[in-house]
Design a protein around this motif. Structure first.
Motif, PDB file in Angstrom:
ATOM      1  N   GLU A 132       0.829  -1.206   0.000  1.00 17.70           N
ATOM      2  CA  GLU A 132       0.000   0.000   0.000  1.00 17.70           C
ATOM      3  C   GLU A 132       0.864   1.256   0.000  1.00 17.70           C
ATOM      4  O   GLU A 132       0.658   2.177  -0.793  1.00 17.70           O
ATOM      5  N   GLU A 133       1.856   1.284   0.880  1.00 17.06           N
ATOM      6  CA  GLU A 133       2.729   2.454   0.985  1.00 17.06           C
ATOM      7  C   GLU A 133       3.552   2.676  -0.278  1.00 17.06           C
ATOM      8  O   GLU A 133       3.839   3.817  -0.649  1.00 17.06           O
ATOM      9  N   SER A 134       3.926   1.585  -0.940  1.00 15.90           N
ATOM     10  CA  SER A 134       4.797   1.693  -2.111  1.00 15.90           C
ATOM     11  C   SER A 134       4.033   2.024  -3.394  1.00 15.90           C
ATOM     12  O   SER A 134       4.637   2.403  -4.394  1.00 15.90           O
ATOM     13  N   GLY A 135       2.717   1.844  -3.371  1.00 14.88           N
ATOM     14  CA  GLY A 135       1.920   2.191  -4.545  1.00 14.88           C
ATOM     15  C   GLY A 135       1.604   1.043  -5.481  1.00 14.88           C
ATOM     16  O   GLY A 135       1.390   1.264  -6.672  1.00 14.88           O
ATOM     17  N   VAL A 136       1.574  -0.190  -4.973  1.00  9.06           N
ATOM     18  CA  VAL A 136       1.129  -1.330  -5.781  1.00  9.06           C
ATOM     19  C   VAL A 136      -0.371  -1.153  -6.020  1.00  9.06           C
ATOM     20  O   VAL A 136      -1.164  -1.153  -5.082  1.00  9.06           O
ATOM     21  N   VAL A 137      -0.764  -1.012  -7.278  1.00  7.60           N
ATOM     22  CA  VAL A 137      -2.152  -0.637  -7.589  1.00  7.60           C
ATOM     23  C   VAL A 137      -3.143  -1.744  -7.260  1.00  7.60           C
ATOM     24  O   VAL A 137      -4.206  -1.496  -6.702  1.00  7.60           O
ATOM     25  N   GLU A 138      -2.786  -2.986  -7.583  1.00  5.50           N
ATOM     26  CA  GLU A 138      -3.663  -4.114  -7.287  1.00  5.50           C
ATOM     27  C   GLU A 138      -2.899  -5.191  -6.528  1.00  5.50           C
ATOM     28  O   GLU A 138      -1.780  -5.548  -6.911  1.00  5.50           O
ATOM     29  N   TYR A 139      -3.522  -5.700  -5.482  1.00  2.19           N
ATOM     30  CA  TYR A 139      -2.922  -6.736  -4.651  1.00  2.19           C
ATOM     31  C   TYR A 139      -3.955  -7.842  -4.481  1.00  2.19           C
ATOM     32  O   TYR A 139      -4.994  -7.644  -3.860  1.00  2.19           O
ATOM     33  N   TRP A 140      -3.662  -9.004  -5.088  1.00  2.00           N
ATOM     34  CA  TRP A 140      -4.562 -10.148  -5.009  1.00  2.00           C
ATOM     35  C   TRP A 140      -4.044 -11.136  -3.963  1.00  2.00           C
ATOM     36  O   TRP A 140      -2.867 -11.502  -3.979  1.00  2.00           O
ATOM     37  N   ILE A 141      -4.923 -11.572  -3.075  1.00  2.00           N
ATOM     38  CA  ILE A 141      -4.578 -12.600  -2.091  1.00  2.00           C
ATOM     39  C   ILE A 141      -5.430 -13.831  -2.369  1.00  2.00           C
ATOM     40  O   ILE A 141      -6.664 -13.773  -2.294  1.00  2.00           O
ATOM     41  N   ILE A 142      -4.762 -14.930  -2.684  1.00  2.00           N
ATOM     42  CA  ILE A 142      -5.454 -16.189  -2.989  1.00  2.00           C
ATOM     43  C   ILE A 142      -5.295 -17.147  -1.815  1.00  2.00           C
ATOM     44  O   ILE A 142      -4.171 -17.397  -1.356  1.00  2.00           O
ATOM     45  N   HIS A 143      -6.408 -17.653  -1.312  1.00  4.82           N
ATOM     46  CA  HIS A 143      -6.393 -18.616  -0.203  1.00  4.82           C
ATOM     47  C   HIS A 143      -6.725 -19.996  -0.771  1.00  4.82           C
ATOM     48  O   HIS A 143      -7.887 -20.275  -1.091  1.00  4.82           O
ATOM     49  N   PRO A 144      -5.719 -20.883  -0.927  1.00  7.27           N
ATOM     50  CA  PRO A 144      -5.956 -22.194  -1.555  1.00  7.27           C
ATOM     51  C   PRO A 144      -6.968 -23.058  -0.820  1.00  7.27           C
ATOM     52  O   PRO A 144      -7.847 -23.654  -1.444  1.00  7.27           O
ATOM     53  N   ASN A 145      -6.859 -23.171   0.502  1.00 11.05           N
ATOM     54  CA  ASN A 145      -7.735 -24.068   1.249  1.00 11.05           C
ATOM     55  C   ASN A 145      -9.186 -23.611   1.205  1.00 11.05           C
ATOM     56  O   ASN A 145     -10.105 -24.424   1.081  1.00 11.05           O
ATOM     57  N   GLU A 146      -9.399 -22.310   1.314  1.00 10.72           N
ATOM     58  CA  GLU A 146     -10.759 -21.777   1.290  1.00 10.72           C
ATOM     59  C   GLU A 146     -11.245 -21.510  -0.129  1.00 10.72           C
ATOM     60  O   GLU A 146     -12.416 -21.221  -0.343  1.00 10.72           O
ATOM     61  N   GLN A 147     -10.316 -21.585  -1.091  1.00 14.91           N
ATOM     62  CA  GLN A 147     -10.614 -21.347  -2.505  1.00 14.91           C
ATOM     63  C   GLN A 147     -11.294 -19.989  -2.700  1.00 14.91           C
ATOM     64  O   GLN A 147     -12.372 -19.869  -3.293  1.00 14.91           O
ATOM     65  N   THR A 148     -10.623 -18.959  -2.181  1.00 15.65           N
ATOM     66  CA  THR A 148     -11.136 -17.596  -2.278  1.00 15.65           C
ATOM     67  C   THR A 148     -10.051 -16.658  -2.784  1.00 15.65           C
ATOM     68  O   THR A 148      -8.857 -16.955  -2.692  1.00 15.65           O
ATOM     69  N   VAL A 149     -10.498 -15.525  -3.317  1.00 16.31           N
ATOM     70  CA  VAL A 149      -9.594 -14.452  -3.742  1.00 16.31           C
ATOM     71  C   VAL A 149     -10.147 -13.131  -3.233  1.00 16.31           C
ATOM     72  O   VAL A 149     -11.338 -12.845  -3.359  1.00 16.31           O
ATOM     73  N   LEU A 150      -9.256 -12.339  -2.640  1.00 19.43           N
ATOM     74  CA  LEU A 150      -9.597 -10.989  -2.206  1.00 19.43           C
ATOM     75  C   LEU A 150      -8.695 -10.032  -2.965  1.00 19.43           C
ATOM     76  O   LEU A 150      -7.478 -10.235  -3.029  1.00 19.43           O
TER      77      LEU A 150
END
Length: 205
Positions: A144-162
């Motif tokens: 966030e501080e560095s300016g990464v425009v999009e940050y995807w977090i993938i949770h394999p066990n729960e099979q979700t993406v935020l």
């Protein structure tokens, strides 16, 4: 002298030895991947990522690579050093060096032989056992501080993406996506990812 004696010790993080920089990082010869986050050293949760982690990484990377093949944006897969400078781009001033699972940079001036210097446009992190705190808190803050425009977090066990999208210097979260959803990137027009393809036929342990 004290720092020389501790260079091959891997603790998570070694706060007692003070702040480390990319200049230090380049001198280390370690058997496992480490990252620097604001001068503190973090190591991978395991010697190698889990099989499911690698399957998901391969699927997402493959889709991005094929889509960007004739595009100015470039996609890279770990291990790949991303240096996030604050004061200057000098090695001795950089205290954050991460290795995202996948990153996309559309500004080729940030790319050099050592990796990427400056914030990529898109970063994808796939959670592994023991890595959640690092991904969800420490990396969230520096991205966030560095300016990464999009940050995807993938949770394999729960099979979700935020998906976190930068807006006026702060991350705004998406709803929680899961298998059956198709997600899109705001910084890569036209790119979409079917999560049924990403998560199908995975046996999570």
């Amino acid at each position: 002298m004290e720092r020389e004696e501790t260079k091959n010790k891997i603790n998570e993080p070694f706060t007692e030895y003070g702040r480390y920089t990319y200049a230090d990082y380049l001198t280390w010869q370690l058997d496992e991947m480490v990252e620097l986050i604001k001068g503190k050293v973090f190591r991978s949760a395991a010697a190698a990522p889990r099989r499911i982690h690698q399957e998901i990484s391969g699927k997402v990377f493959n889709k991005l690579f094929n889509f960007l093949e004739k595009h100015p944006c470039k996609v890279y897969e770990a291990p790949f050093d991303v240096r996030l400078p604050v004061k200057s781009k000098k090695n001795e001033d950089i205290d954050t060096v991460v290795q995202p699972d996948i990153c996309v940079s559309c500004d080729t001036s940030k790319l050099d032989d050592l990796g990427c210097i400056g914030a990529p446009d898109l970063i994808v992190e796939i959670l592994s056992p023991g890595s959640n705190k690092k991904e969800l808190k420490n990396k969230y803050e520096v991205y966030e501080e560095s300016g990464v425009v999009e940050y995807w977090i993938i949770h394999p066990n729960e099979q979700t993406v935020l998906i976190y999208t930068l807006s006026e210097g702060k991350y705004l979260p998406s709803r929680l996506f899961t298998s059956g959803d198709v997600i899109e990137s705001k910084i890569i027009p036209g790119f979409s990812l079917d999560l049924e393809y990403v998560f199908k036929e995975l046996d999570c342990f």
